[in-house]
Design a protein around this motif. Structure first.
Motif, short mmCIF file in Angstrom:
data_model
loop_
_atom_site.label_atom_id
_atom_site.label_comp_id
_atom_site.label_asym_id
_atom_site.label_seq_id
_atom_site.Cartn_x
_atom_site.Cartn_y
_atom_site.Cartn_z
N LEU A 25 0.80 -1.14 0.08
CA LEU A 25 -0.11 -0.30 0.09
C LEU A 25 0.86 1.41 -0.10
O LEU A 25 0.73 2.31 -0.37
N ILE A 26 2.02 1.33 0.65
CA ILE A 26 3.01 2.47 0.67
C ILE A 26 3.54 2.44 -0.62
O ILE A 26 3.61 3.72 -1.20
N GLU A 27 4.07 1.48 -1.05
CA GLU A 27 5.05 1.46 -2.39
C GLU A 27 4.17 1.52 -3.78
O GLU A 27 4.66 2.04 -4.60
N GLU A 28 2.98 0.88 -3.92
CA GLU A 28 2.54 0.82 -5.16
C GLU A 28 1.19 1.36 -5.24
O GLU A 28 0.75 1.53 -6.43
N MET A 29 0.24 1.68 -4.35
CA MET A 29 -0.94 2.05 -4.32
C MET A 29 -1.40 3.54 -4.29
O MET A 29 -2.44 3.88 -4.23
N GLY A 30 -0.34 4.55 -3.99
CA GLY A 30 -0.77 5.70 -3.70
C GLY A 30 -1.26 6.11 -2.47
O GLY A 30 -1.69 7.26 -2.43
N LEU A 31 -1.31 5.39 -1.52
CA LEU A 31 -1.94 5.69 -0.26
C LEU A 31 -1.47 6.76 0.72
O LEU A 31 -1.70 7.27 1.40
N THR A 32 0.01 7.06 0.28
CA THR A 32 0.66 7.89 0.97
C THR A 32 0.83 9.22 0.31
O THR A 32 1.47 10.34 0.83
N GLU A 33 0.36 9.49 -0.69
CA GLU A 33 0.42 10.57 -1.65
C GLU A 33 -0.37 11.84 -1.04
O GLU A 33 0.08 13.11 -1.47
N THR A 34 -1.54 11.64 -0.57
CA THR A 34 -2.41 12.74 -0.13
C THR A 34 -3.09 12.54 1.13
O THR A 34 -3.31 11.46 1.32
N VAL A 35 -3.68 13.47 1.78
CA VAL A 35 -4.33 13.33 2.88
C VAL A 35 -5.93 13.16 2.89
O VAL A 35 -6.28 13.72 1.85
N ASP A 36 -6.41 12.20 3.68
CA ASP A 36 -7.82 12.05 3.60
C ASP A 36 -8.40 12.07 2.06
O ASP A 36 -9.52 12.88 1.96
N PRO A 37 -8.17 10.92 1.36
CA PRO A 37 -8.30 10.90 -0.06
C PRO A 37 -10.01 10.83 -0.21
O PRO A 37 -10.37 11.24 -1.22
N LEU A 38 -10.61 10.09 0.82
CA LEU A 38 -12.16 10.23 0.79
C LEU A 38 -12.99 11.48 1.39
O LEU A 38 -14.10 11.50 1.20
N GLY A 39 -12.11 12.21 1.95
CA GLY A 39 -12.71 13.56 2.28
C GLY A 39 -13.48 14.40 1.24
O GLY A 39 -13.00 14.40 0.07
N GLY A 40 -14.62 14.92 1.52
CA GLY A 40 -15.50 15.54 0.35
C GLY A 40 -16.44 14.82 -0.10
O GLY A 40 -17.35 15.43 -0.71
N SER A 41 -16.41 13.39 -0.03
CA SER A 41 -17.39 12.84 -0.80
C SER A 41 -18.80 12.87 0.08
O SER A 41 -18.75 13.03 1.16
N TYR A 42 -19.82 13.14 -0.79
CA TYR A 42 -21.00 13.32 -0.03
C TYR A 42 -21.42 12.31 1.01
O TYR A 42 -21.80 12.24 1.88
N TYR A 43 -21.12 10.99 0.43
CA TYR A 43 -21.47 9.94 1.43
C TYR A 43 -20.74 9.82 2.73
O TYR A 43 -21.13 9.64 3.87
N ILE A 44 -19.50 9.96 2.45
CA ILE A 44 -18.48 9.99 3.57
C ILE A 44 -18.73 10.93 4.58
O ILE A 44 -18.67 10.75 5.81
N GLU A 45 -18.84 12.05 4.31
CA GLU A 45 -19.00 13.19 5.10
C GLU A 45 -20.49 13.14 5.75
O GLU A 45 -20.46 13.59 7.01
N THR A 46 -21.29 12.57 5.00
CA THR A 46 -22.77 12.41 5.79
C THR A 46 -22.49 11.37 6.74
O THR A 46 -23.02 11.45 7.79
N LEU A 47 -21.90 10.12 6.39
CA LEU A 47 -21.97 9.17 7.41
C LEU A 47 -20.94 9.62 8.53
O LEU A 47 -21.30 8.99 9.70
N THR A 48 -19.92 10.38 8.42
CA THR A 48 -19.24 10.50 9.31
C THR A 48 -19.90 11.31 10.52
O THR A 48 -19.90 11.30 11.51
N ASN A 49 -20.74 12.47 9.88
CA ASN A 49 -21.73 13.09 10.91
C ASN A 49 -22.41 12.30 11.63
O ASN A 49 -22.76 12.42 12.73
N GLN A 50 -23.16 11.27 10.86
CA GLN A 50 -24.12 10.27 11.45
C GLN A 50 -23.50 9.34 12.34
O GLN A 50 -24.16 9.26 13.55
N MET A 51 -22.24 8.83 12.06
CA MET A 51 -21.47 7.94 13.35
C MET A 51 -21.15 8.95 14.45
O MET A 51 -21.20 8.31 15.61
N ARG A 52 -20.78 10.16 14.18
CA ARG A 52 -20.53 10.85 15.39
C ARG A 52 -21.88 11.02 16.31
O ARG A 52 -21.56 10.79 17.59
N ALA A 53 -22.93 11.34 15.59
CA ALA A 53 -24.09 11.38 16.34
C ALA A 53 -24.47 10.15 17.22
O ALA A 53 -24.96 10.36 18.47
#
Length: 538
Positions: A368-396
């Motif tokens: 994941l570090i060397e080949e998949m690009g997971l270290t290249e940017t922070v919080d790559p799922l941030g801004g997704s309508y689904y993820i942001e909604t679900l994050t708020n709902q999980m916090r609640a």
């Protein structure tokens, strides 16, 4: 499309935390769930997007496989094998006698010495297990709870004897006894003295080893025992607050110890639910520390965590599929912003991992570090309508669970009464029924089974009776070699300090340096604190 297929499309889908999942999410859903007020920037309050500004772009996650078995010599060889293959941290497994405060020659330890982890009796075992390992370069996590205060004292004494500066020494102990009462069972002392011991370790490390993390609150085992993802996080936060309250009552300011509290969380299950729970958890913990405890230092508000494992998601059936599951679990951990990974190996559903299976897990994280690009940017799922909604709902969801616990008298009361244990057990029963009925789909277990399941050898880690006897013989030899007067004095001090309600860590350090054993030190504390008796609820 037939009517049945149309009906399936309209059938509500609910995740494990009880949140209904819509077929499509838009900006309106984000706004309705609370908007982006708790999003922020990486490295800034409330840390939803990560506790560091650049996250893995600056430094990849620590790879800390769970390892340890048999005797300290064998464990040392496994540690060095993993380090040679690129592992960057150690996560130590102890056998059940050690976890329960028993020596290898205790009759209750018969048949269990070194079976599921490393057998440790005295400081000498730590000296052997960590021989040749650079404790400045490789940080060590001790997966120990009931006997944690003793093992922390042993680790610090070992490091000091080797010349390390305790003021700079890093490392972690699990030391989360409340989750042992909820979900695992290696308790020794009753609830209140157990919490007192956790407080002793936090207070002692704040003064003597300020970079060492004496507690890793372990939602992981609560989840493995049956809790939902939202319950895993909420109960863990309730537990962490109980420990913080214990230390604050002693007069220690929150910013003097909160930055060294850490967490161990689970990652099996729905990918999006897991990612959302960690994003939600980071912001909720930051808000708790800031608003409820008045923390000022950003580090005091960080959700520092190891996210890995997911052993409850692995299967005996078609075990090779666990390699694929493990890869997705590692992906979840990376997308969630964990600082450390400890990925379960594919054979861990039924045996202690072999070197081969442990190396596959290690290579998965490295890939994941060397080949998949997971270290290249922070919080790559941030801004997704689904993820942001679900994050708020999980916090609640987490906030509601925590509020319910507080309304019923708090986590310590509910654990003492067995209430939380009962709820988690009931949830585990419901999940098992759902798997057996097929309502909860599990590949290879209740769907996509081979018509004739292939037999596969279960290579159980062999139990070596001769090695267990060697452990007993070595303990007896050490008792004949050590200074018995020093041991007697240390044990007497330990009992006196426990009776007086003093912090017992200085006495434990004195005891382990005199080569008092885990069982001897535990015995003195049991004489004062007693032993825990589990409440039974139906």
């Amino acid at each position: 499309m037939n009517d049945r297929a149309k009906g399936d499309l309209l059938k509500p889908i609910t995740n494990e935390s009880g949140i209904e999942i819509k077929p499509l999410y838009t900006a309106a859903d984000v706004e309705a769930s609370g908007g982006l007020t708790m999003l922020g920037e990486p490295g800034q309050f409330p840390f939803t997007r990560g506790i560091h500004p650049l996250m893995y772009r600056k430094q990849p996650w620590t790879m800390r496989q769970y390892a340890g078995f048999g005797n300290p010599e064998e464990t040392n060889r496994r540690f060095k094998y993993l380090i040679a293959n690129g592992q960057t941290g150690l996560n130590v497994a102890f056998d059940l006698p050690t976890q329960c405060g028993l020596d290898s020659d205790d009759p209750l330890a018969d048949g269990e010495v070194g079976r599921v982890g490393m057998a440790v009796d005295t400081l000498r075992d730590f000296e052997v297990a960590f021989d040749g390992i650079d404790l400045d370069r490789i940080t060590v996590s001790l997966t120990i709870n009931g006997a944690a205060a003793i093992l922390i004292a042993m680790y610090l004494a070992m490091a000091e004897k080797r010349g390390y500066d305790l003021k700079r020494l890093r490392g972690t102990a699990q030391n989360d006894i409340l989750k042992e009462f909820i979900g695992r069972g290696t308790w020794i002392f009753p609830v209140q003295p157990s919490i007192k011991l956790v407080g002793d370790t936090i207070e002692y490390c704040a003064a003597h080893a300020p970079k060492y993390s004496p507690v890793s609150v372990c939602g992981y085992h609560i989840r493995e025992s049956g809790a939902t993802p939202a319950q895993e996080m909420a109960y863990a936060f309730c537990i962490a607050k109980a420990y913080a309250d214990e230390v604050i009552a002693r007069g220690l300011p929150i910013d003097e110890f909160a930055g060294r509290l850490s967490y161990n969380f689970n990652i099996f299950g729905n990918l999006f639910e897991q990612v959302a729970k960690f994003r939600a958890g980071r912001s909720l913990w930051a808000r708790i520390m800031s608003e409820q405890y008045g923390a000022k230092e950003p580090g005091s508000m960080w959700l520092r965590m190891i996210a890995g494992g997911g052993g409850g998601g692995l299967t005996f059936e078609q075990p090779e599929v666990n390699i694929v599951r493990g890869a997705y679990y590692a992906l979840i951990s990376a997308l969630s912003g964990a600082q450390t990974m400890a990925l379960c190996s594919y054979d861990e559903a039924y045996t202690i991992p072999t070197e081969y299976s442990a190396r596959i897990s290690l290579r998965t994280m490295q890939l994941l570090i060397e080949e998949m690009g997971l270290t290249e940017t922070v919080d790559p799922l941030g801004g997704s309508y689904y993820i942001e909604t679900l994050t708020n709902q999980m916090r609640a969801q987490m906030e509601q669970i925590m509020a319910d616990v507080d309304a019923e008298g708090g986590i310590v009361k509910l654990v003492s009464e067995g209430a939380i244990q009962s709820r988690v057990s009931a949830q585990a029963y419901r999940m098992q029924r759902a798997i057996e009925s097929g309502a909860f789909r599990k590949v290879g277990v209740n769907c996509y089974r081979n018509e004739q399941e292939d037999e596969h050898a279960v290579a159980f880690h062999p139990y070596d009776e001769a090695d267990a006897q060697r452990r007993v013989d070595a303990l007896h030899r050490l008792r004949g070699e050590r200074d018995s007067a020093q041991v007697t004095a240390a044990l007497a001090r330990l009992r006196a300090d426990a009776q007086a309600g003093r912090n017992v860590m200085p006495a434990l350090v004195q005891g382990v340096k005199a080569y008092a054993s885990v069982g001897e030190l535990t015995h003195e504390l049991v004489q004062v604190y007693g032993r825990y008796r589990e409440p039974v609820r139906f």
